[in-house]
Design a protein around this motif. Structure first.
Motif, PDB file in Angstrom:
ATOM      1  N   ARG A   1       0.675  -1.154   0.039  1.00 17.03           N
ATOM      2  CA  ARG A   1      -0.033   0.036  -0.081  1.00 17.03           C
ATOM      3  C   ARG A   1       0.700   1.329   0.081  1.00 17.03           C
ATOM      4  NH1 ARG A   1      -4.832   0.055   4.238  1.00 17.03           N
ATOM      5  NH2 ARG A   1      -4.543  -1.999   3.527  1.00 17.03           N
ATOM      6  N   ALA A   2       2.049   1.175   0.623  1.00 15.95           N
ATOM      7  CA  ALA A   2       2.674   2.355   0.679  1.00 15.95           C
ATOM      8  C   ALA A   2       3.416   2.897  -0.654  1.00 15.95           C
ATOM      9  CB  ALA A   2       3.955   2.232   1.839  1.00 15.95           C
ATOM     10  N   SER A   3       3.549   1.981  -1.470  1.00 11.04           N
ATOM     11  CA  SER A   3       4.261   2.136  -2.618  1.00 11.04           C
ATOM     12  C   SER A   3       3.003   2.667  -3.578  1.00 11.04           C
ATOM     13  CB  SER A   3       4.762   0.768  -3.410  1.00 11.04           C
ATOM     14  OG  SER A   3       5.834   0.219  -2.745  1.00 11.04           O
ATOM     15  N   CYS A   4       1.735   2.398  -3.420  1.00  7.88           N
ATOM     16  CA  CYS A   4       0.758   2.922  -4.230  1.00  7.88           C
ATOM     17  C   CYS A   4       0.591   4.217  -3.557  1.00  7.88           C
ATOM     18  CB  CYS A   4      -0.393   2.007  -3.874  1.00  7.88           C
ATOM     19  SG  CYS A   4      -0.339   0.467  -4.593  1.00  7.88           S
ATOM     20  N   ASN A   5       0.725   4.596  -2.543  1.00  9.88           N
ATOM     21  CA  ASN A   5       0.321   6.070  -1.911  1.00  9.88           C
ATOM     22  C   ASN A   5       1.547   6.949  -2.154  1.00  9.88           C
ATOM     23  OD1 ASN A   5      -2.034   5.193  -0.809  1.00  9.88           O
ATOM     24  ND2 ASN A   5      -1.349   4.691   1.207  1.00  9.88           N
ATOM     25  N   ASP A   6       2.674   6.521  -2.735  1.00 11.03           N
ATOM     26  CA  ASP A   6       3.897   7.386  -3.138  1.00 11.03           C
ATOM     27  C   ASP A   6       3.329   8.179  -4.382  1.00 11.03           C
ATOM     28  OD1 ASP A   6       5.455   6.515  -1.191  1.00 11.03           O
ATOM     29  OD2 ASP A   6       6.536   5.132  -2.320  1.00 11.03           O
TER      30      ASP A   6
ATOM     31  N   ASP B   1      -5.309   9.228   0.641  1.00  9.02           N
ATOM     32  CA  ASP B   1      -5.904   9.844   1.614  1.00  9.02           C
ATOM     33  C   ASP B   1      -7.504   9.857   1.562  1.00  9.02           C
ATOM     34  OD1 ASP B   1      -3.505  11.022   2.333  1.00  9.02           O
ATOM     35  OD2 ASP B   1      -3.481  12.812   1.112  1.00  9.02           O
ATOM     36  N   LEU B   2      -8.172   9.817   0.426  1.00 11.08           N
ATOM     37  CA  LEU B   2      -9.444   9.365   0.347  1.00 11.08           C
ATOM     38  C   LEU B   2      -9.956   8.252   0.697  1.00 11.08           C
ATOM     39  CD1 LEU B   2     -12.099  10.630  -0.991  1.00 11.08           C
ATOM     40  CD2 LEU B   2     -11.533   9.368  -2.952  1.00 11.08           C
ATOM     41  N   LYS B   3      -9.302   7.078   0.507  1.00 10.94           N
ATOM     42  CA  LYS B   3      -9.354   5.788   0.834  1.00 10.94           C
ATOM     43  C   LYS B   3      -9.380   5.727   2.267  1.00 10.94           C
ATOM     44  CE  LYS B   3      -7.319   1.748  -0.632  1.00 10.94           C
ATOM     45  NZ  LYS B   3      -7.389   0.966   0.682  1.00 10.94           N
ATOM     46  N   ALA B   4      -8.509   6.276   2.951  1.00  8.07           N
ATOM     47  CA  ALA B   4      -8.285   6.103   4.304  1.00  8.07           C
ATOM     48  C   ALA B   4      -9.280   6.676   5.303  1.00  8.07           C
ATOM     49  CB  ALA B   4      -6.811   6.774   4.748  1.00  8.07           C
ATOM     50  N   ARG B   5     -10.196   7.349   4.621  1.00 10.59           N
ATOM     51  CA  ARG B   5     -11.039   8.212   5.624  1.00 10.59           C
ATOM     52  C   ARG B   5     -12.212   7.390   5.343  1.00 10.59           C
ATOM     53  NH1 ARG B   5      -8.966  12.627   3.013  1.00 10.59           N
ATOM     54  NH2 ARG B   5     -10.766  12.931   1.846  1.00 10.59           N
ATOM     55  N   ASN B   6     -12.610   6.336   4.580  1.00 12.97           N
ATOM     56  CA  ASN B   6     -13.752   5.552   4.134  1.00 12.97           C
ATOM     57  C   ASN B   6     -14.056   4.215   4.509  1.00 12.97           C
ATOM     58  OD1 ASN B   6     -15.453   7.823   2.607  1.00 12.97           O
ATOM     59  ND2 ASN B   6     -13.334   8.057   1.729  1.00 12.97           N
ATOM     60  N   ALA B   7     -14.816   3.625   3.915  1.00 14.47           N
ATOM     61  CA  ALA B   7     -15.137   2.349   4.409  1.00 14.47           C
ATOM     62  C   ALA B   7     -14.078   1.084   3.841  1.00 14.47           C
ATOM     63  CB  ALA B   7     -16.423   1.825   3.833  1.00 14.47           C
ATOM     64  N   HIS B   8     -13.368   1.605   2.577  1.00 19.62           N
ATOM     65  CA  HIS B   8     -12.406   0.524   2.197  1.00 19.62           C
ATOM     66  C   HIS B   8     -11.054   0.898   2.553  1.00 19.62           C
ATOM     67  CE1 HIS B   8     -14.952  -0.645  -1.444  1.00 19.62           C
ATOM     68  NE2 HIS B   8     -15.238  -1.329  -0.467  1.00 19.62           N
ATOM     69  N   ALA B   9     -11.002   1.615   3.803  1.00 26.01           N
ATOM     70  CA  ALA B   9      -9.606   2.053   4.486  1.00 26.01           C
ATOM     71  C   ALA B   9      -8.564   0.708   4.740  1.00 26.01           C
ATOM     72  CB  ALA B   9      -9.716   2.993   5.698  1.00 26.01           C
ATOM     73  N   ASN B  10      -9.311  -0.494   5.131  1.00 28.96           N
ATOM     74  CA  ASN B  10      -8.370  -1.410   5.674  1.00 28.96           C
ATOM     75  C   ASN B  10      -8.168  -2.330   4.475  1.00 28.96           C
ATOM     76  OD1 ASN B  10      -8.072  -0.385   8.162  1.00 28.96           O
ATOM     77  ND2 ASN B  10     -10.030  -1.314   8.700  1.00 28.96           N
TER      78      ASN B  10
ATOM     79  N   GLU C   1      -3.739  -3.632  -3.850  1.00 29.56           N
ATOM     80  CA  GLU C   1      -3.680  -4.616  -4.690  1.00 29.56           C
ATOM     81  C   GLU C   1      -4.703  -5.761  -4.365  1.00 29.56           C
ATOM     82  OE1 GLU C   1       0.951  -4.754  -5.062  1.00 29.56           O
ATOM     83  OE2 GLU C   1       0.472  -4.825  -3.342  1.00 29.56           O
ATOM     84  N   SER C   2      -5.426  -5.682  -3.506  1.00 26.51           N
ATOM     85  CA  SER C   2      -6.555  -6.699  -3.170  1.00 26.51           C
ATOM     86  C   SER C   2      -7.650  -6.606  -4.561  1.00 26.51           C
ATOM     87  CB  SER C   2      -7.268  -6.548  -1.976  1.00 26.51           C
ATOM     88  OG  SER C   2      -6.684  -6.878  -1.065  1.00 26.51           O
ATOM     89  N   CYS C   3      -7.663  -5.368  -4.861  1.00 24.02           N
ATOM     90  CA  CYS C   3      -8.576  -5.001  -6.127  1.00 24.02           C
ATOM     91  C   CYS C   3      -7.791  -4.917  -7.289  1.00 24.02           C
ATOM     92  CB  CYS C   3      -9.411  -3.748  -5.703  1.00 24.02           C
ATOM     93  SG  CYS C   3     -10.637  -4.054  -4.540  1.00 24.02           S
ATOM     94  N   HIS C   4      -6.741  -4.427  -7.088  1.00 26.78           N
ATOM     95  CA  HIS C   4      -6.188  -3.683  -8.510  1.00 26.78           C
ATOM     96  C   HIS C   4      -5.091  -4.968  -8.983  1.00 26.78           C
ATOM     97  CE1 HIS C   4      -7.779   0.090  -8.820  1.00 26.78           C
ATOM     98  NE2 HIS C   4      -7.832   0.211  -7.577  1.00 26.78           N
ATOM     99  N   GLY C   5      -4.827  -5.990  -8.181  1.00 27.76           N
ATOM    100  CA  GLY C   5      -3.828  -7.023  -8.437  1.00 27.76           C
ATOM    101  C   GLY C   5      -2.586  -6.468  -8.047  1.00 27.76           C
ATOM    102  N   ALA C   6      -1.443  -7.657  -8.443  1.00 28.99           N
ATOM    103  CA  ALA C   6      -0.075  -7.409  -7.918  1.00 28.99           C
ATOM    104  C   ALA C   6       0.292  -6.338  -8.855  1.00 28.99           C
ATOM    105  CB  ALA C   6       0.540  -8.576  -8.348  1.00 28.99           C
TER     106      ALA C   6
END
Length: 150
Positions: free
Chosen positions: A61-66, A73-82, A86-91
């Motif tokens: 996740r940290a690599s994606c957030n770079d 930031d948007l995801k961190a404040r919502n239902a999919h924060a945890n 790569e769970s959805c977008h793949g490796a």
């Protein structure tokens, strides 16, 4: 003397069979179990090196957030924060290594969202569940932002 042993012959045979079974078990175990098994609990110590030698497929996740900080930031404040990206977008390690060449495939939200949100009585009642045909006929993203689904 032979008379006295006759009463115990069956016990002696059973003890010899048991001893032969234990011997076979210990021999097979010595052959099959690697020497480094058990050094770190119920694991083979060499498994760590085997795993380190495999190529990485997930970036984390940290690599994606770079690069996609606003989505993180948007995801961190919502239902999919945890839920990891790569769970959805793949490796994504290849994308992180070369973002201009390796572009992740476009997702089909209808199939992807239903993977987790299809109604199932075994899921907790508070977990958002849908019957796709009853919920909506189009794509989930028509009404929901996947990074902020509410």
């Amino acid at each position: 003397m032979r008379e006295g042993l006759r009463d115990y012959e069956h016990l002696i045979r059973m003890a010899l069979l048991f001893l032969a079974g234990v011997t076979v078990f210990l021999t097979v175990r010595a052959i099959m179990v690697p020497a480094d098994f058990g050094r770190y609990g119920h694991y083979r110590a060499g498994a760590l090196d085997d795993n380190r030698s495999r190529p990485l497929h997930f970036a984390g996740r940290a690599s994606c957030n770079d690069c996609h900080e606003e989505i993180g930031d948007l995801k961190a404040r919502n239902a999919h924060a945890n839920i990891g990206c790569e769970s959805c977008h793949g490796a994504a390690s290849a994308h992180v290594d070369d973002p201009n060449v390796v572009i992740p495939a476009k997702l089909d939200p209808l199939k992807l969202c239903v993977t987790c949100h299809l109604a199932n009585p075994a899921k907790p009642k508070a977990f958002p569940q849908i019957e796709p045909k009853e919920h909506y006929d189009g794509a989930c993203k028509d009404c929901h932002d996947p990074h902020a689904p509410k």
